[in-house]
Design a protein around this motif. Structure first.
Motif, short mmCIF file in Angstrom:
data_model
loop_
_atom_site.label_atom_id
_atom_site.label_comp_id
_atom_site.label_asym_id
_atom_site.label_seq_id
_atom_site.Cartn_x
_atom_site.Cartn_y
_atom_site.Cartn_z
N UNK A 33 0.40 7.45 18.98
CA UNK A 33 1.47 8.14 18.27
C UNK A 33 1.40 7.91 16.76
N UNK A 34 0.36 7.26 16.28
CA UNK A 34 0.20 7.00 14.85
C UNK A 34 -0.52 8.19 14.22
N UNK A 35 0.09 8.79 13.22
CA UNK A 35 -0.50 9.95 12.54
C UNK A 35 -1.15 9.50 11.24
N UNK A 36 -2.41 9.85 11.07
CA UNK A 36 -3.16 9.52 9.85
C UNK A 36 -3.37 10.82 9.08
N UNK A 37 -2.43 11.14 8.20
CA UNK A 37 -2.51 12.44 7.53
C UNK A 37 -2.25 12.38 6.04
N UNK A 38 -2.18 11.19 5.45
CA UNK A 38 -1.88 11.08 4.02
C UNK A 38 -2.85 10.12 3.34
N UNK A 39 -3.15 10.34 2.06
CA UNK A 39 -3.93 9.35 1.31
C UNK A 39 -3.14 8.05 1.20
N UNK A 40 -3.85 6.93 1.18
CA UNK A 40 -3.21 5.61 1.12
C UNK A 40 -3.77 4.83 -0.05
N UNK A 41 -2.92 4.48 -1.00
CA UNK A 41 -3.31 3.62 -2.11
C UNK A 41 -3.20 2.17 -1.65
N UNK A 42 -4.33 1.48 -1.57
CA UNK A 42 -4.34 0.13 -1.02
C UNK A 42 -3.58 -0.86 -1.90
N UNK A 43 -3.64 -0.70 -3.22
CA UNK A 43 -2.90 -1.62 -4.09
C UNK A 43 -1.40 -1.46 -3.89
N UNK A 44 -0.94 -0.21 -3.70
CA UNK A 44 0.48 0.02 -3.46
C UNK A 44 0.92 -0.64 -2.15
N UNK A 52 -9.68 -3.70 -8.55
CA UNK A 52 -9.67 -2.30 -8.96
C UNK A 52 -8.88 -1.48 -7.95
N UNK A 53 -8.52 -0.28 -8.35
CA UNK A 53 -7.73 0.58 -7.47
C UNK A 53 -8.66 1.38 -6.57
N UNK A 54 -8.27 1.48 -5.31
CA UNK A 54 -9.02 2.28 -4.35
C UNK A 54 -8.06 2.84 -3.32
N UNK A 55 -8.51 3.83 -2.59
CA UNK A 55 -7.62 4.51 -1.65
C UNK A 55 -8.39 4.94 -0.41
N UNK A 56 -7.62 5.23 0.63
CA UNK A 56 -8.15 5.85 1.84
C UNK A 56 -7.83 7.33 1.80
N UNK A 57 -8.80 8.16 2.16
CA UNK A 57 -8.56 9.60 2.13
C UNK A 57 -7.51 10.04 3.13
N UNK A 58 -7.53 9.42 4.32
CA UNK A 58 -6.55 9.74 5.36
C UNK A 58 -6.10 8.43 6.00
N UNK A 59 -4.80 8.27 6.12
CA UNK A 59 -4.30 7.06 6.74
C UNK A 59 -2.79 7.10 6.87
N UNK A 60 -2.23 5.96 7.20
CA UNK A 60 -0.78 5.81 7.34
C UNK A 60 -0.39 4.53 6.63
N UNK A 61 0.24 4.67 5.47
CA UNK A 61 0.53 3.48 4.67
C UNK A 61 1.55 2.57 5.34
N UNK A 62 2.41 3.12 6.19
CA UNK A 62 3.43 2.30 6.84
C UNK A 62 2.79 1.32 7.83
N UNK A 109 -7.98 2.89 11.25
CA UNK A 109 -8.28 3.41 9.91
C UNK A 109 -9.76 3.33 9.58
N UNK A 110 -10.59 3.06 10.56
CA UNK A 110 -12.03 3.04 10.33
C UNK A 110 -12.57 1.75 9.76
#
Length: 347
Positions: free
Chosen positions: A193-204, A230-240, A319-320
């Motif tokens: 039931x986990x949806x991975x549909x948004x970019x995720x900023x790892x530092x945030x 440094x700042x990096x992100x995931x293209x698709x994920x669920x930050x919660x 999240x891979x």
């Protein structure tokens, strides 16, 4: 366990068919020589008969029977291997069955009728297992959800009381609520039931976890620190849910670190998050086990159910990435969330 030894069906079939072919060919050769013998009355006596027998065997029987036996042996081996190929293919498919892939079934089309009942029985057993797992997951999710409301009521009633007993009960309720939240998280992961549909900023994500847990760390006499390369992100994920996974690691580190120590979170530019503590560490033989459900590391205490690290591992894998633990020089442990395969530099 059965006392019967394990054997190779392929070798047994090839061996028995080869013996049967050899018997048939020997009998055919004997019949051929017998017919030749009965038609040559002049060679029934003395050395002439022996010479004729050797001549027939060498010049007529052997050149025919030896290649024929070799050919039948090759055909036998190929036929047996081809007949057992489907069984080997289905064995590889069955080896890939996992609790999360119980919807898979062994194919029943193009199967010899001799083994079709076995395949059908295996698929029926898998269907019953899948139904049992589904029932168990629904029960876990429903029970955890139904328990949240009465616990919230109990917590509200205890919050207005100042006696020590009320504070102890409130702490117990908080631990129970945490376990229920973890059970719900496990149920959501198991039912996908986990949806991975948004970019995720790892530092945030790291900053939010520190902000949420800083009061808890301060009350416990510990500190929290963040260092970002440094700042990096995931293209698709669920930050919660990714934040929940990191929160589980940080809470574990806070619980095991002595008072006055700092739990550090490091974010590398390649997408690796490290949580460093000053606790007792993790023995080498437990480094893989602690990510299994209901496993608790050395030095664990309190009301945890041993689900936090399991949830963290499943979320990271979703999240891979992968999660691991290593010893910290000077004492303690370093928990590593490796998302380098899915992360990229932020714009």
């Amino acid at each position: 366990m059965s006392d019967h030894p394990v054997f190779s069906l392929e070798r047994r079939l090839v061996g028995r068919l080869a013996i049967a072919n050899a018997i048939v060919l020997v009998c055919a050769a004997a019949l051929y020589l017998w017919r030749g013998y009965t038609h040559h009355e002049a060679f029934k006596e003395g050395s002439e008969l022996t010479a004729w027998f050797v001549h027939e065997l060498v010049s007529d029987v052997a050149p025919l029977m030896i290649p024929l036996f070799a050919a039948t042996l090759v055909v036998t081996v190929l036929t047996v291997r081809n007949g057992l190929l489907q069984i080997k293919t289905m064995s590889r498919q069955a080896a890939g069955f996992e609790p999360g892939l119980l919807s898979n079934r062994l194919p029943e089309s193009g199967i010899p009728q001799e083994i079709l009942p076995l395949i059908s029985a295996i698929n029926a057993g898998l269907e019953r297992l899948a139904q049992g797992f589904e029932t168990q997951k629904r029960f876990t999710a429903s029970a955890a959800h139904e328990l949240r409301t009465p616990l919230a009521i109990l917590r509200a009633r205890c919050s207005g009381q100042e006696c020590p007993v009320s504070r102890m009960v409130a702490d117990d309720i908080s631990r129970m609520a945490r376990i229920i939240d973890q059970l719900l998280a496990v149920a959501r992961l198991e039912t996908q039931q986990i949806v991975l549909d948004n970019p995720v900023e790892l530092q945030a994500v790291c900053e939010r976890v520190i902000a949420d847990l800083y009061p808890l760390a301060s009350d416990a006499g510990r500190d929290l620190g963040l260092w970002a390369e440094g700042r990096c992100k995931l293209g698709r994920g669920n930050d919660i849910v990714l934040g929940e996974a990191l929160r589980n690691l940080v809470e574990n580190a806070l619980r095991l670190s002595p008072r006055g120590e700092t739990v550090e979170i490091e974010l590398l530019s390649c997408g690796i998050i490290r949580v460093l503590d000053h606790g007792p560490g993790v023995p080498d033989d437990k480094k893989a086990e602690i990510f299994q459900p209901f496993q608790r590391g050395a030095g664990s205490h309190g009301g945890g159910a041993g689900l936090g690290l399991c949830i963290a591992a499943e979320v990271v894998e979703l999240h891979g990435g992968r999660i691991s633990v290593m010893d910290r020089p000077g004492g303690g442990a370093i928990f590593i969330i490796d998302l380098s395969g899915a992360a990229s530099p932020s714009d």
